[in-house]
Design a protein around this motif. Structure first.
Motif, PDB file in Angstrom:
ATOM      1  N   LEU A 156       0.898 -11.799 -23.790  1.00  0.00           N
ATOM      2  CA  LEU A 156       1.762 -11.139 -22.804  1.00  0.00           C
ATOM      3  C   LEU A 156       3.131 -11.830 -22.790  1.00  0.00           C
ATOM      4  N   PRO A 157       4.176 -11.100 -23.170  1.00  0.00           N
ATOM      5  CA  PRO A 157       5.517 -11.676 -23.141  1.00  0.00           C
ATOM      6  C   PRO A 157       5.920 -12.009 -21.705  1.00  0.00           C
ATOM      7  N   THR A 158       6.816 -12.978 -21.515  1.00  0.00           N
ATOM      8  CA  THR A 158       7.136 -13.402 -20.149  1.00  0.00           C
ATOM      9  C   THR A 158       8.626 -13.287 -19.822  1.00  0.00           C
ATOM     10  N   ARG A 159       9.347 -12.503 -20.606  1.00  0.00           N
ATOM     11  CA  ARG A 159      10.781 -12.346 -20.351  1.00  0.00           C
ATOM     12  C   ARG A 159      11.169 -10.864 -20.298  1.00  0.00           C
ATOM     13  N   LEU A 160      12.103 -10.541 -19.424  1.00  0.00           N
ATOM     14  CA  LEU A 160      12.610  -9.159 -19.364  1.00  0.00           C
ATOM     15  C   LEU A 160      13.177  -8.747 -20.721  1.00  0.00           C
ATOM     16  N   ALA A 161      13.804  -9.717 -21.390  1.00  0.00           N
ATOM     17  CA  ALA A 161      14.413  -9.417 -22.696  1.00  0.00           C
ATOM     18  C   ALA A 161      13.370  -8.916 -23.704  1.00  0.00           C
ATOM     19  N   ASP A 162      12.110  -9.333 -23.543  1.00  0.00           N
ATOM     20  CA  ASP A 162      11.068  -8.864 -24.453  1.00  0.00           C
ATOM     21  C   ASP A 162      10.855  -7.358 -24.326  1.00  0.00           C
ATOM     22  N   TYR A 163      11.344  -6.779 -23.246  1.00  0.00           N
ATOM     23  CA  TYR A 163      11.231  -5.332 -23.037  1.00  0.00           C
ATOM     24  C   TYR A 163      12.612  -4.665 -23.102  1.00  0.00           C
ATOM     25  N   GLN A 164      13.529  -5.332 -23.763  1.00  0.00           N
ATOM     26  CA  GLN A 164      14.897  -4.815 -23.914  1.00  0.00           C
ATOM     27  C   GLN A 164      15.574  -4.569 -22.566  1.00  0.00           C
ATOM     28  N   LEU A 165      15.248  -5.385 -21.586  1.00  0.00           N
ATOM     29  CA  LEU A 165      15.917  -5.277 -20.292  1.00  0.00           C
ATOM     30  C   LEU A 165      16.849  -6.472 -20.142  1.00  0.00           C
ATOM     31  N   ASN A 166      18.017  -6.224 -19.550  1.00  0.00           N
ATOM     32  CA  ASN A 166      18.980  -7.313 -19.382  1.00  0.00           C
ATOM     33  C   ASN A 166      19.596  -7.257 -17.980  1.00  0.00           C
ATOM     34  N   ASP A 167      20.627  -8.050 -17.753  1.00  0.00           N
ATOM     35  CA  ASP A 167      21.149  -8.146 -16.374  1.00  0.00           C
ATOM     36  C   ASP A 167      21.695  -6.829 -15.836  1.00  0.00           C
ATOM     37  N   THR A 168      21.988  -5.893 -16.710  1.00  0.00           N
ATOM     38  CA  THR A 168      22.492  -4.607 -16.203  1.00  0.00           C
ATOM     39  C   THR A 168      21.379  -3.811 -15.499  1.00  0.00           C
ATOM     40  N   HIS A 169      20.124  -4.172 -15.735  1.00  0.00           N
ATOM     41  CA  HIS A 169      19.026  -3.435 -15.091  1.00  0.00           C
ATOM     42  C   HIS A 169      18.673  -4.001 -13.712  1.00  0.00           C
ATOM     43  N   ILE A 170      19.154  -5.199 -13.448  1.00  0.00           N
ATOM     44  CA  ILE A 170      18.699  -5.870 -12.216  1.00  0.00           C
ATOM     45  C   ILE A 170      19.147  -5.128 -10.953  1.00  0.00           C
ATOM     46  N   ASP A 171      20.362  -4.605 -10.959  1.00  0.00           N
ATOM     47  CA  ASP A 171      20.849  -3.844  -9.783  1.00  0.00           C
ATOM     48  C   ASP A 171      19.891  -2.697  -9.443  1.00  0.00           C
ATOM     49  N   THR A 172      19.449  -1.993 -10.475  1.00  0.00           N
ATOM     50  CA  THR A 172      18.558  -0.844 -10.264  1.00  0.00           C
ATOM     51  C   THR A 172      17.248  -1.295  -9.625  1.00  0.00           C
ATOM     52  N   ILE A 173      16.712  -2.417 -10.112  1.00  0.00           N
ATOM     53  CA  ILE A 173      15.428  -2.905  -9.583  1.00  0.00           C
ATOM     54  C   ILE A 173      15.595  -3.300  -8.113  1.00  0.00           C
ATOM     55  N   ILE A 174      16.680  -3.992  -7.816  1.00  0.00           N
ATOM     56  CA  ILE A 174      16.940  -4.427  -6.433  1.00  0.00           C
ATOM     57  C   ILE A 174      17.131  -3.213  -5.521  1.00  0.00           C
ATOM     58  N   GLU A 175      17.801  -2.208  -6.038  1.00  0.00           N
ATOM     59  CA  GLU A 175      18.030  -0.979  -5.266  1.00  0.00           C
ATOM     60  C   GLU A 175      16.683  -0.333  -4.902  1.00  0.00           C
ATOM     61  N   GLN A 176      15.747  -0.332  -5.848  1.00  0.00           N
ATOM     62  CA  GLN A 176      14.427   0.258  -5.582  1.00  0.00           C
ATOM     63  C   GLN A 176      13.665  -0.533  -4.518  1.00  0.00           C
ATOM     64  N   LEU A 177      13.770  -1.864  -4.565  1.00  0.00           N
ATOM     65  CA  LEU A 177      13.105  -2.679  -3.534  1.00  0.00           C
ATOM     66  C   LEU A 177      13.673  -2.317  -2.158  1.00  0.00           C
ATOM     67  N   LYS A 178      14.970  -2.095  -2.140  1.00  0.00           N
ATOM     68  CA  LYS A 178      15.636  -1.732  -0.883  1.00  0.00           C
ATOM     69  C   LYS A 178      15.134  -0.377  -0.385  1.00  0.00           C
ATOM     70  N   ILE A 179      15.107   0.595  -1.284  1.00  0.00           N
ATOM     71  CA  ILE A 179      14.653   1.944  -0.916  1.00  0.00           C
ATOM     72  C   ILE A 179      13.209   1.896  -0.400  1.00  0.00           C
ATOM     73  N   HIS A 180      12.402   1.032  -1.003  1.00  0.00           N
ATOM     74  CA  HIS A 180      10.990   0.970  -0.600  1.00  0.00           C
ATOM     75  C   HIS A 180      10.754   0.028   0.562  1.00  0.00           C
ATOM     76  N   ASN A 181      11.848  -0.343   1.196  1.00  0.00           N
ATOM     77  CA  ASN A 181      11.752  -1.145   2.415  1.00  0.00           C
ATOM     78  C   ASN A 181      11.056  -2.492   2.171  1.00  0.00           C
ATOM     79  N   LEU A 182      11.453  -3.149   1.095  1.00  0.00           N
ATOM     80  CA  LEU A 182      10.841  -4.425   0.726  1.00  0.00           C
ATOM     81  C   LEU A 182      11.902  -5.545   0.617  1.00  0.00           C
TER      82      LEU A 182
END
Ligand code: NZQ
Ligand code: ZN
Length: 385
Positions: free
Chosen positions: A337-363
């Motif tokens: 099991l890879p342990t880095r976002l980069a292993d899934y071709q995700l980088n810092d430009t995706h972090i805003d989207t993830i944080i936005e979803q946590l916000k929408i889901h009231n977390l």
């Protein structure tokens, strides 16, 4: 001071050839709906075995429950049950089928919009259809708990609910049913169970000796058998120990009366919903970074974990903690099991989207102290790049 209620009504039928026993635990006149995922349960003969065990009872089938079960699919089973007036559900599969069945059981007689079950995290459920499970994938502990996670595909919302009404009546844990599992699912199972223990253990000390020692024992078993489970020659005993460990990891026992974290899971759910990464794989990315970012507040438990689980008792404390976190990461990597976002071709430009979803889901306030703000979640994601 320890102070808790512990309740778990699920009966466990453990061992080879235990499916035949289910007939003793279902009413003779039950109108059964058998629920399953893709084709694995049919191909390996499990569905046929269950049908034989159910004998002359009326049986209907509902297949196609996907990994990370979708609301859109589950709601079709709800309609079928209402139309055919079925009254007992039999889940055959891993966490996704069992979770999906819990939602369906609660939704059939729910008054109001059934998505509300997820939005209110199960708080308004007053009844559910009785159901049981035949487990084919050791990982989630869903077979002996009252939690469920459902995804609404249209909005990419992966939300959890729980209710005292959705404990399985019984679950069959037959280790031979795991023989057809691909290595990827076995490795995912080991890591998911490991992180369930960590979410309930790696917080701050409350002198819960039973919960701590049980948790440490489960972690040690997973470290020991993890690599063996993946060998081609994996035997019954190895699979049996994995199955019971994963079940015990999340059946309420080690979590009774202790602070619990779950921030790794809640951030992980957003990664699955957005980028379709397997559940356990999201956790393998988030947990090591989470421990690094919050190592000060988790310091006492990290030192205990280092000593009792990894036998790190010598030298500087900071070094011990760092080594324990590094060993944890290596363990996941060794299982594939890879342990880095980069292993899934995700980088810092995706972090805003993830944080936005946590916000929408009231977390916006996660963790055992509710201090994992969106800012801290961002730091964790940055540390997992
Ligand atoms: O669909 P089929 O063909 O059956 O294939 C499945 C599926 O593709 C396959 N599989 C299962 N048993 C098999 C098999 N293949 C061959 N032989 C067998 N014996 O495995 C694939 C994955 O199955 P799935 O049920 O999705 O995996 P898992 O058990 O890891 O469940 C993951 C889901 O559980 C939720 C996760 O969020 C995710 O949605 N969780 C539920 C929890 C709970 N209820 O307490 C806690 C967990 O933290 C987790 O969040
Ligand atoms: Zn999990």
């Amino acid at each position: 001071m320890l102070n808790f209620e512990f309740y778990n009504p699920t009966r466990i039928l453990f061992g080879a050839d235990t499916i035949a026993q289910i007939t003793n635990h279902i009413p003779q006149d039950a109108r059964v709906l058998m629920l399953y995922g893709g084709e694995s349960a049919r191909k390996n003969g499990t569905l046929t075995e269950i049908k034989e065990a159910l004998g002359t009872r009326e049986i209907h089938e509902f297949g196609g429950i996907e990994p990370n079960p979708s609301y859109e699919t589950l709601i079709k089973a709800v309609e079928l049950i209402r139309e055919k007036k079925l009254d007992f559900l039999m889940a055959v599969g891993g966490g996704s089928v069992i979770d999906g069945t819990k939602f369906i059981a609660a939704a059939v007689n729910y008054e109001g919009d059934t998505w509300e079950i997820l939005e209110t995290r199960g708080a308004k459920i007053t009844k559910a259809l009785p159901f049981a499970s035949v487990l084919t994938l050791p990982a989630t502990g869903s077979e002996m708990n009252n939690g469920s996670v459902v995804t609404r595909k249209s909005t990419q919302a992966k939300l959890a609910f729980s209710s005292p009404h959705v404990f399985p009546q019984f679950s069959v844990l037959d280790p031979t049913k795991t023989y057809t599992l691909p290595k990827r699912q076995l490795a995912n199972g080991v890591v998911d169970a490991f992180i369930h223990v960590m979410e309930q253990y790696m917080t701050y000390p409350v002198n819960a000796q039973v919960q701590d020692r049980f948790a440490e024992g489960l972690l040690q078993i997973l470290i020991e058998i993890g690599p063996k489970v993946l060998e081609d020659s994996a035997d019954y005993d190895t699979r049996a120990n994995l199955m019971w460990t994963a079940c015990m990891a999340l059946n309420g026992l080690i979590g009774a009366g202790v602070p619990q974290d779950w921030s790794t899971h809640l951030i992980g759910h957003e990664l699955t919903a957005l980028y379709d990464i397997d559940h356990a794989r999201t956790l393998a990315i988030v947990l090591p970074a989470n421990l690094e970012v919050r190592r000060q507040e988790k310091r006492e438990k990290l030192l205990q974990y280092a000593a009792r689980v990894w036998q790190l008792t010598e030298g500087d404390e900071e070094h011990r903690i760092g080594t324990a976190i590094a060993r944890t990461r290596d363990f996941f990597e060794q299982l594939g099991l890879p342990t880095r976002l980069a292993d899934y071709q995700l980088n810092d430009t995706h972090i805003d989207t993830i944080i936005e979803q946590l916000k929408i889901h009231n977390l916006p306030q996660l963790g055992e102290r509710k201090n994992v703000s969106l800012e801290v979640s961002r730091k964790i994601l940055e540390a997992s790049l």
